[in-house]
Each structure stands twice: as structure tokens, then as C-alpha cells.
Design a protein around this motif. Structure first.
Motif, PDB file in Angstrom:
ATOM      1  N   GLU A  74      -0.439   4.834 -29.328  1.00 43.32           N
ATOM      2  CA  GLU A  74      -0.349   6.266 -29.636  1.00 43.32           C
ATOM      3  C   GLU A  74      -0.536   7.144 -28.396  1.00 43.32           C
ATOM      4  OE1 GLU A  74       0.500   6.524 -32.750  1.00 43.32           O
ATOM      5  OE2 GLU A  74       0.780   8.692 -32.724  1.00 43.32           O
TER       6      GLU A  74
ATOM      7  N   GLY B 268       0.775   7.150 -25.444  1.00 39.26           N
ATOM      8  CA  GLY B 268       2.026   7.601 -24.824  1.00 39.26           C
ATOM      9  C   GLY B 268       2.628   8.774 -25.584  1.00 39.26           C
ATOM     10  N   ILE B 269       2.598   8.686 -26.917  1.00 38.91           N
ATOM     11  CA  ILE B 269       3.178   9.744 -27.755  1.00 38.91           C
ATOM     12  C   ILE B 269       2.385  11.044 -27.596  1.00 38.91           C
ATOM     13  CG2 ILE B 269       3.663  10.440 -30.135  1.00 38.91           C
ATOM     14  CD1 ILE B 269       4.058   7.435 -30.794  1.00 38.91           C
TER      15      ILE B 269
ATOM     16  N   GLN C 218       3.000  12.841 -24.352  1.00 37.20           N
ATOM     17  CA  GLN C 218       4.249  13.610 -24.372  1.00 37.20           C
ATOM     18  C   GLN C 218       4.045  14.930 -25.122  1.00 37.20           C
ATOM     19  OE1 GLN C 218       6.978  13.464 -22.634  1.00 37.20           O
ATOM     20  NE2 GLN C 218       6.095  11.667 -21.662  1.00 37.20           N
TER      21      GLN C 218
END
Lengths: 423, 424
Positions: free
Chosen positions: B136, B138-139, B142
Motif C-alpha cells: 500500500e 507505493g499507492i 502517489q
């Protein structure tokens, strides 16, 4: 909910949506004209000038004070691009008199104010009020400049612009600064008259309404003065005027950004009757929900993005994929997206995917009548595309779409343009 | 079960408080196709230090945990993801995190029963693994990057940094890239087990429901847990004065945007409701779109559009924000301050007060149009221990004297700050 319409004049329609669900009545006036390079800036400027004041409500202050007395009736306005049309939109939302214990006649007065703003502007010697003309020109410059402020909407617009270069649909809906140096007040008023006398006029009345309320619109001083007209506008058949080819137009642009934005424009070269229904389902499976191929494969399994989605633009038969990514992952993201498009072409999706997509679309159709503005938008869309589908028929058409239809369509879809905003 | 009613607008709310402290609110709306359910948990980004009720030890957590938890709640032990399950049912499912609470919601026209069961099931059964927690990150990073490029998010974030020196309301809900990377499975479970407790939850439903029936059904789906009646949250000492009077950040935008912030002190219960009304009326009188000041600013080209205002008040903080777009935000601020002084001196006219009062009242009635707005409004008010209908009744008690009192109490120059995003 009960939808009806009557022709007040040739080219002037009153649509009524009778519903008792809401605390408010919503009145809308839409004027549709063809979108052109020549008039795009003028039209926006007219839209802005109108909201400043009318013959009977001369200033914004006067309008706003009157709206406040009507228990905070809300006036809203804007201009939109709808296919190859430019649409002027004006609204007033006000409390249903039933919930107020004085005799303010809120609806009656709301109609009066709205029609005065749209149809009865302050005109002196064939010109708009000079002060309003000048200040709104300045304001429009700032509005046009502000298109870079939101990187999402900017990237989306840029992709459309590149994809539809040289066509009216590629125009920026608020127009161009360069035009503002040449627009004369007299010409602008002439253009206003042309819009009022030749544009397609649709008036919507939504709420707890009956004959008495309909009569308020019919007998309104400004509305009853409107002329018969053969309305000039572009019917939206939902066909693309682009040609599919194997070459992809790639455009990248640099700005000071922390995150890269990718917008991919897809073109659908299919003209069959049920294309829009199939395309809606195709889009839902591709990137229309959290279950979609894009969301699952770009976001969930590879953590490449937080936002990734696609939307179907019916008037042009295009689909746009949008995502925000780490700039260094560009190649990987594009590769993953292309794989999803190929999967759809090759039929690599299940009956369950189709069933779920249909469910989601049908649920949103059923929900339309629970929102006043969405209901109006739906019926206006039907009006512009010369369709007479009510909400039930619409759901039936969605239900009929098969896997074969979707695969056929997928093979008529090509990437036209990839736009990349980066640092 | 308690029944609240507002005859003025013809609405009722059925409220059931369980022994565990969990509250269920139902606002029935006949003839609507959509049904909306929202589960609110009083755990937001400000709750970053608390006493763990399991061992009575104080713990401090990295910034962004409430938001991270919200992202991870959808994952189920059997490998499914509840967001996918709900979407497949044609249900609109979502979640969000604010300073003070986290919420999970569904909205649908069909399959409500199945979807509601799934909603209550996933909110009550977390499943965190080292792997799914790491994925999670990385998400969420972003998501943080997306807000970094968004001038509106930046300008709001900065104004809170102006107003607050220590209080965690000044930090970003999502945390920072570093803080998010330091979050692990244990922290998530500690927070889940503390805050996702019945005493800290409100479930609110709006749509065509039979209230008794849905309340009974909800009760049967609640997992029995030890109830922590009072979760001890620790907030740092916050000085009365503001932290900084101005923050200017440069970004790639066309015209500067600004938010003027005023630091305030919270009130509770009916006083909270009255104060909210008074502040909305005052903002309209000072700089609303029928005011002299607005006219002057607009005519001079000093603002681009209306000034929007919002007042936030919770247990531990309160502030008022006024936002707009202007080539010269500092000039707008100085004119606003001048206007406050002049209003204090000259007083408020009866006619203006009555007119604005009508406007604000109409706005409150309009909030009863859509099931999503209604369910959310009752959920938030219930978490803050406020009766939503009070706002319609308290209107009658808001008079000119009270307005003057609030004008003098809240609109004080030394408590005002401005955040500006300027052009490059």
C-alpha cells in the motif's frame, strides 16, 4: 417522477420533471449553439456579462440581495462544450414554498430573476453595459490563464486538443486571449441577439410542480417574448469523425510537477445503433470502477498509481484514460495499459466482469432520479442526441449487450493520442 | 430508541444507542431509490498520541496512520477485497479520512442487504500482513504526490500550519512519504484495536428504510467487544496565539489563491450549533456576495470569484477559513480586517441581519435533498454529540446581540493568518 415536455415556441422547449422528493425546486435555462472558433470567446464573454446584472436587477449586489430574501435561492451559471456545441447554462435552485411559512412566492420570483438575467440584459445604444464589458473581459483573461492551475483537467484538455487538432471539438471551451483584443461591444451584442434568436432553448423545471407552476414559466414576460426559430445546433449522434490508424500521436510537455499525468485518448470507429451502450460497458470493464482492469493491474497489483480511470465521451465516441504516476514509471505504465486494451480485444474478460459492469451502470441509472440536477442533465443529453429513451428503456438496452458485442467493439478501438505531463 | 423530529422540514431521525456505546441513526426517506449507509469512526489524523487501553501505556504513532488504516481495511483474510466485492454488486463504495474521523460508506439502489453486511463485516474484521501493508505504501505515496501538485490542497495545508504551532491538526491527513514508510502491521493493529471500538463508532443510514427493522438487523451484525467508554487521546499544549501570520508558497499557477484563517476556541452542544449559525451569518455580512466589501473587491478586479467560508469545530480545536483567488491577496486581507473593525464600530443593520438569516436558513433546508448528504451530516454530528435538527430550532435564538458577541469573540486581528500560493 414524471417527465414531460411542451413546445413553448418552435425551438423553445419547456421540460418538466414532477417530483416530491426534494426540498427545493430547480429551474434551468440552457441555450445551445454550434461551437465555432469565431464565436467561442465571444460566447464565454456574453455568459460572464449576463451574470452581472439585468434591466430589473441591475447589479450583482441587487441580484444577490433578492436571492437572499428568497431564503438563499442559489443562482449558478456556466458555459460548456457538449460535442460540437457550446451550451450556456443558467440555474436557480430555491426552497419549495411548502417548507416556508410566509408568502414569499419563492418559485415565482426565482423564475422572474432567472429569465431577466438571461433574456433581459442592460443594453444601451446597442451595447452591453460598458463597465461590465470591460471588467468581464479582464476576468475572462484570468479564467483562460487559469487552465494550467489544475494539472488533471489541464492534461485532459490538452489530450483532447491534440487528438482533435483543427476540429471544433479541440477548441478550449472558454476561448482564447488573443480574441479579447479585438472583440467590440457592439459586435458582442449582435452575437447575443443571434444566440437568443437562433439558439436552441431548453427550459427545465424540476420539483413539486403542477399546471400553476408551468404557467409561471409560460407566461413569464421575457420567455413569452421569445421568437419561433429553426434552432441551429449540432445533433449528437455519437459518431467519431477521426480515422483509426496504427500510428499513435505522442505528446509530452514539461512543468514543475511532483507527479506525472498521463492521458490517453482512444477512438472508437463504430457506427452501429447500440454502440454507446456497448462502449459504456467496455469502458466500465476497462477503467470505470475499482474492479476494472486498469485499477486492478496498474494500481492494485503494481502500486503504480493512486488514481487511474477511464471515461466514455459519448458525443465524440472517444474514451479517455487518465492516471497520475511516478515519472520514471512511464514506460511500465503505458505497457500495462496496452496489455489491458489487448486483453479486451482478445476476449480476456469474464461473463462475471460483464455482469458486474452492467450492475454498476444500471445502479447509476436508477439513482439518477434521486438527484435533481442529474435528472436534468440526463434528459438534456437525450434531447441533444434526439433520443427518447426513458430511464427504464436505457437499462434494458444495457442488459442486452453481449460479450461478442464487446469484443467486436474492442477491435474497433485504437489509441489515438498519448499525452504526458512531466517535470 | 430515541425519535427526533423536525416538523419544519418534515423529517425524522431514529437513534439507538447500544450498551457498548455504538450509535445507529436512521433517517427514513420514502420514495428514494438510493440507500446510503456510512460508518463513522472517531479516529482522524489528529489522534497521533493516546493511551493504549490494552496495557495503559502511552503510544505515539507516525503521521498518516488513520488514513493508512482506511486504505487497508478493504483487504480480507480470504484473499478478497471488499471494495471489489461491493463494486461487483453495483454498489458505490468508498472511504475517507479527515482530521477527526474516518468513514466507510456504501450507496446503492439494489443489493443493499448484501452490501450492508459486507460493509459491517469488513469494518469489523481487519486483516493486515507485512506484505499487504508494504504494497500500500507505493499507492499512498502517489496520493501524497498528487496533493503536492494541487495548489488548493497546499493552500489549505499551509493555513493550518500558520494557525497551529503544536496541535496535530496542522499535519497532512495522509502524512509524509517518510512517515508512511515507517508504518507497520503492529501500529495498524494497535490503532484499530483502540479506536475501532463500539463506543467510538456511529452508523448512519438514509433511504427508504423501516427504521425498527434496520436497527434490529444492524444490532445482530455488531461484533461483541469490550467497550472502552473513554479513549484517552493526548494532544500537545497549544498556545492561544497563532503560529505564523503568513505562509507564501510558489507554484505553477496563473493567479494566486489564498486562505485567510482565524484561530478560535471550540464550543459544545447547543452552543456549538449557535456559534456555527452566527459565524456563517457574520461571514456573509462581512464579505459575502451581497456585501459592500465583496462588491468593491470584485469591481476593482481584486478578487476573481466569491469568497467561500467554512467553520470547523471539534473537541480540541476550532478555526474559520475564508478562501478566494486574487492578484493581491494581502490587499484582500487588509481590507477584510478593516471591514471587521468598521462593523464592530458601526454595528449590524437589522434589515441585513434578517435577510442573511433567511439565506442561511434556506441553505440548511437544502441539505436535506440527497441521501448521502443527510447520512453524512447525522454521522458527523453524532460523533460530535450534536443533534442535527437543533440547528433549525436554534435559529430562533440567534439574535443581533448574540451576533455582536460572536463578532467580538471570534473576529480578532491577532488570531488571523493568511496562506498564499503565489505565481512563479
Amino acid at each position: 417522477m414524471n417527465y414531460k415536455y411542451i413546445n413553448l415556441k418552435e425551438g423553445v422547449k419547456l421540460h418538466t420533471i414532477k417530483t416530491e422528493k426534494f426540498k427545493t425546486n430547480l429551474i434551468a435555462i440552457f441555450i445551445t449553439v454550434p461551437l465555432t472558433r469565431e464565436n467561442v470567446t465571444k460566447d464565454t464573454l456574453i455568459d460572464l456579462i449576463l451574470h452581472r446584472g439585468s434591466k430589473n436587477y441591475k447589479t450583482q449586489e441587487e441580484i444577490n440581495k433578492r436571492l437572499e430574501e428568497l431564503y438563499g435561492a442559489v443562482f449558478d451559471y456556466g458555459i460548456e462544450k457538449s460535442g460540437d456545441n457550446h451550451v450556456f447554462k443558467f440555474y436557480i435552485e430555491s426552497i419549495n414554498d411548502k417548507y416556508l411559512n410566509d408568502d414569499n412566492e419563492v418559485l415565482k420570483n426565482s423564475i422572474k430573476i432567472l429569465s431577466d438575467i438571461v433574456f433581459n440584459p442592460i443594453i444601451k445604444k446597442g451595447e452591453f453595459d460598458e463597465k461590465y464589458f470591460e471588467t468581464e473581459k479582464e476576468k475572462l483573461k484570468q479564467i483562460i490563464d487559469s487552465k494550467i492551475d489544475n494539472k488533471d483537467t489541464y492534461s485532459y484538455y490538452r489530450c483532447i486538443q491534440e487528438m482533435h487538432k483543427g476540429k471544433v471539438f479541440g477548441l478550449y471551451k472558454y476561448g482564447y486571449k488573443i480574441d479579447l483584443d479585438y472583440i467590440q461591444n457592439t459586435d458582442l451584442y449582435e452575437r447575443y441577439e443571434q444566440i437568443i434568436n437562433t439558439g436552441k432553448i431548453d427550459i427545465f423545471l424540476s420539483g413539486n410542480i403542477g399546471d400553476e407552476q408551468i404557467a409561471l414559466v409560460k407566461n413569464d414576460k421575457n420567455i413569452s417574448k421569445l421568437q419561433n426559430r429553426v434552432a441551429v445546433y449540432n445533433v449528437q449522434y455519437g459518431r467519431s469523425d477521426l480515422v483509426n490508424s496504427e500510428t499513435i500521436k505522442e505528446v509530452s510537455e514539461s512543468m514543475k510537477v511532483a507527479q506525472g499525468k498521463v492521458v490517453i485518448g482512444l477512438n472508437i470507429s463504430e457506427k452501429r445503433e447500440n454502440t454507446s451502450f456497448v462502449a459504456l460497458i467496455y469502458n466500465m470493464i476497462l477503467g470505470g470502477s475499482a474492479n476494472s482492469k486498469l485499477f486492478q493491474n496498474v494500481r492494485e497489483s503494481q502500486s503504480l498509481a493512486y488514481t487511474i480511470s477511464s471515461r466514455y465521451l459519448k458525443p465524440k465516441n472517444n474514451i479517455f484514460i487518465k492516471c497520475g504516476i511516478d515519472i520514471k514509471n512511464y514506460e511500465k505504465v503505458i505497457q500495462t495499459i496496452k496489455e489491458q486494451l489487448d486483453d479486451l480485444k482478445n476476449g480476456n474478460f469474464s461473463e462475471e466482469d460483464i455482469y458486474n459492469a452492467k450492475n454498476t451502470i444500471i445502479a447509476s441509472i436508477k439513482g439518477i432520479s434521486d438527484e435533481q440536477d442529474t435528472t436534468i442533465t440526463y434528459y438534456f443529453g437525450q434531447e441533444l442526441s434526439h433520443q427518447k429513451s426513458n430511464l427504464i428503456n436505457y437499462a434494458v438496452e444495457i442488459g442486452k449487450v453481449t460479450k461478442k458485442d464487446i469484443i467486436n467493439l474492442a477491435n474497433r478501438i485504437n489509441i489515438n493520442t498519448i499525452y504526458f505531463l512531466r517535470d | 430508541m430515541q425519535i427526533l423530529e423536525s416538523k419544519k422540514i418534515g423529517e425524522r431521525a431514529y437513534i439507538e444507542e447500544l450498551e457498548s456505546g455504538l450509535k445507529i441513526v436512521v433517517i427514513p426517506k420514502k420514495n428514494f431509490n438510493k440507500k446510503h449507509a456510512i460508518v463513522g469512526i472517531k479516529f482522524g489524523s489528529i489522534d497521533n498520541c493516546f493511551i493504549n487501553p490494552k496495557n495503559n501505556k502511552k503510544i505515539t504513532i507516525p503521521d498518516g496512520v488513520a488514513h493508512f488504516l482506511e486504505h487497508k481495511m478493504f483487504e480480507q483474510k480470504n484473499g478478497t477485497n471488499s471494495l471489489d466485492t461491493l463494486t461487483a454488486l453495483g454498489v458505490n463504495a468508498n472511504a475517507y479520512t479527515t482530521d477527526t474521523h474516518t468513514a466507510y460508506l456504501i450507496e446503492c439502489t439494489d443489493n443493499f442487504d448484501e452490501a450492508y453486511k459486507e460493509l459491517l463485516d469488513y469494518v469489523q474484521n481487519p486483516y493486515f500482513t507485512r506484505e499487504n501493508v508494504n504494497k500500500e505504501k507505493g499507492i499512498i505515496c502517489q496520493e501524497i504526490r498528487m496533493y503536492e501538485d494541487d495548489p488548493t490542497s497546499r493552500v489549505y495545508q499551509n493555513v493550518l500550519q500558520c494557525l497551529y504551532k503544536n496541535h496535530p491538526v496542522r499535519i497532512d491527513t495522509a502524512g509524509t512519504i517518510d512517515s508512511v514508510n515507517s508504518i507497520n502491521k503492529k501500529i495498524l493493529y494497535d490503532c484499530y484495536n483502540t479506536f475501532y471500538n463500539p463506543s467510538n463508532i456511529v452508523i448512519s443510514l438514509c433511504g427508504d428504510f423501516n427504521p425498527e427493522e434496520i436497527i434490529e438487523r444492524t444490532k445482530n451484525m455488531i461484533v461483541q467487544k469490550e467497550s472502552y467508554k473513554d479513549i484517552k487521546r493526548i494532544y500537545p499544549e497549544e498556545p492561544e496565539e497563532i503560529n505564523k501570520s503568513m505562509i507564501i508558497e510558489k507554484m505553477e499557477i496563473s493567479t494566486p489563491i489564498f486562505v485567510i484563517g482565524i484561530k478560535d476556541k471550540p464550543k459544545y452542544g447547543k452552543e456549538y450549533v449557535r456559534k456555527n449559525i452566527a459565524i456563517e451569518i457574520l461571514c456573509n455580512i462581512l464579505i459575502g456576495n451581497s456585501s459592500k466589501l465583496y462588491k468593491e473587491l470584485y469591481d476593482n478586479g481584486e478578487i476573481l470569484s466569491e469568497i467561500t467560508f467554512e467553520y470547523q469545530s471539534s473537541t480540541d480545536f476550532a478555526y474559520l477559513l475564508l478562501a478566494g483567488q486574487s492578484k493581491e491577496p494581502e490587499k484582500v486581507l487588509s481590507k477584510f480586517i478593516k471591514q471587521i473593525k468598521s462593523l464592530k464600530k458601526k454595528g449590524i443593520q437589522e434589515e441585513e441581519f434578517e435577510r442573511i438569516k433567511k439565506k442561511v436558513y434556506g441553505g440548511y433546508i437544502t441539505e436535506y435533498n440527497e441521501v448521502s448528504d443527510i447520512a453524512k451530516m447525522f454521522m458527523i454530528d453524532c460523533l460530535e454529540k450534536v443533534n442535527t435538527f437543533d440547528i433549525l430550532d436554534e435559529f430562533l435564538t440567534v439574535n443581533l446581540d448574540y451576533i455582536k458577541e460572536i463578532l467580538n469573540e471570534v473576529f480578532v486581528e491577532k488570531n488571523i493568518a493568511i496562506s498564499i500560493i503565489s505565481t512563479n
